[in-house]
Motif scaffolding. Sequence first.
Motif, mmCIF file in Angstrom:
data_model
loop_
_atom_site.group_PDB
_atom_site.id
_atom_site.type_symbol
_atom_site.label_atom_id
_atom_site.label_comp_id
_atom_site.label_asym_id
_atom_site.label_seq_id
_atom_site.Cartn_x
_atom_site.Cartn_y
_atom_site.Cartn_z
ATOM 1 N N THR A 144 0.799 -1.224 0.004
ATOM 2 C CA THR A 144 0.158 -0.017 -0.032
ATOM 3 C C THR A 144 0.802 1.259 -0.075
ATOM 4 O OG1 THR A 144 -1.611 -1.098 1.169
ATOM 5 C CG2 THR A 144 -1.727 1.280 1.160
ATOM 6 N N GLN A 145 0.433 2.253 -0.913
ATOM 7 C CA GLN A 145 1.216 3.345 -1.018
ATOM 8 C C GLN A 145 1.463 4.374 0.475
ATOM 9 O OE1 GLN A 145 -0.516 5.639 -4.309
ATOM 10 N NE2 GLN A 145 -0.157 4.017 -5.705
ATOM 11 N N GLN A 146 0.302 4.162 1.015
ATOM 12 C CA GLN A 146 0.039 5.246 2.413
ATOM 13 C C GLN A 146 -0.778 4.691 3.441
ATOM 14 O OE1 GLN A 146 2.112 8.348 2.396
ATOM 15 N NE2 GLN A 146 1.795 8.106 4.627
ATOM 16 N N ILE A 147 -0.467 4.771 4.435
ATOM 17 C CA ILE A 147 -1.048 4.573 5.495
ATOM 18 C C ILE A 147 -1.470 5.617 6.394
ATOM 19 C CG2 ILE A 147 -1.782 3.169 7.913
ATOM 20 C CD1 ILE A 147 0.121 0.945 6.739
ATOM 21 N N TYR A 148 -2.883 6.193 6.834
ATOM 22 C CA TYR A 148 -3.103 7.202 7.791
ATOM 23 C C TYR A 148 -3.767 6.735 8.949
ATOM 24 C CZ TYR A 148 -1.761 10.101 3.497
ATOM 25 O OH TYR A 148 -1.216 10.769 2.510
ATOM 26 N N TYR A 149 -3.853 7.448 9.825
ATOM 27 C CA TYR A 149 -4.445 7.142 11.324
ATOM 28 C C TYR A 149 -5.342 8.256 11.581
ATOM 29 C CZ TYR A 149 -0.694 3.673 11.315
ATOM 30 O OH TYR A 149 0.160 2.586 10.944
ATOM 31 N N TYR A 150 -6.550 7.959 12.048
ATOM 32 C CA TYR A 150 -7.854 8.934 12.168
ATOM 33 C C TYR A 150 -8.063 8.623 13.599
ATOM 34 C CZ TYR A 150 -10.964 4.931 11.922
ATOM 35 O OH TYR A 150 -11.372 3.686 11.978
ATOM 36 N N PHE A 151 -8.712 9.913 14.186
ATOM 37 C CA PHE A 151 -9.121 9.988 15.691
ATOM 38 C C PHE A 151 -10.391 9.453 15.786
ATOM 39 C CE2 PHE A 151 -5.785 13.087 14.690
ATOM 40 C CZ PHE A 151 -4.793 12.974 15.611
ATOM 41 N N ILE A 152 -10.787 8.875 17.015
ATOM 42 C CA ILE A 152 -12.033 8.320 17.329
ATOM 43 C C ILE A 152 -12.529 9.125 18.607
ATOM 44 C CG2 ILE A 152 -13.575 6.661 18.009
ATOM 45 C CD1 ILE A 152 -11.507 4.627 16.447
ATOM 46 N N ASN A 153 -11.922 9.075 19.559
ATOM 47 C CA ASN A 153 -12.196 9.514 21.136
ATOM 48 C C ASN A 153 -11.382 10.759 21.424
ATOM 49 O OD1 ASN A 153 -14.435 7.736 21.942
ATOM 50 N ND2 ASN A 153 -13.059 6.179 21.977
ATOM 51 N N ASN A 154 -10.328 11.127 20.749
ATOM 52 C CA ASN A 154 -9.524 12.427 21.178
ATOM 53 C C ASN A 154 -9.463 13.125 19.784
ATOM 54 O OD1 ASN A 154 -7.991 10.575 19.863
ATOM 55 N ND2 ASN A 154 -6.159 10.799 21.290
#
Length: 233
Positions: A144-154
């Motif tokens: 995969t070219q890129q992994i991003y991380y997203y916020f849930i509780n903060n």
Amino acid sequence: MSKTADILFFGAHPDDVEIGVGGIVAKHAANGYSVAICHLTDAELSSNGTVERRRQEAEEAAKILGVSLSIRLGFPDRGLTGSKEQLLKITQVIRQLRPRVILAPYWQDRHPDHVACSRMVKEAAFDAGIQKRETPVDEPAHRTQQIYYYFINNIDQADIIVDVSDVYEKKSRALLSYNSQFSSGKGQISTPLNQPTYLAMIRGRDQLWGHQIGALYGEGLVSAGPIKKELLV
């Protein structure tokens, strides 16, 4: 599973993706990209609702957001151990869908399942690119070219903020599809999610990120490594 996806979103539970990046899902779907969501668990330990009801709510949310494909791996709720078997199944999904971009929960969160999901997706994405790593269904390796991380509780400092103003109504409707989680009343157990302030907090957070880029609403993402392009895909 014969479809491929431009962007693959992972969540520990149905509603994780919608809370964190429902706008990004809707925005890319509206612009013609194929988007897939993979729920690791069925959230069977949730204080409110049932597995069947949660499944129906997830299906409704997916329709609203324009999701091309929804996948349920059926791992145990609070049982995301990162075992070889679990990692192989996630690796297989990545190889089959061959996404250009993956999104997973941020590695810091109050819910241990969100943290575990983040770690497991990172490991599986790495394994998916190893030629000699075998999976139950033989699929060619995929990096995969890129992994991003997203916020849930903060909320924290974002490396990328995506303007989701034009699709924010879809995100709001998708969240409201999870009536079992966000509504309070007779027979409902009190949880952080069904307090009057929770959805208001999510909207306020998205407004704050939007303000930082001169938009009404934005969704923030974090990258564990250098970012080499301006667009997600």
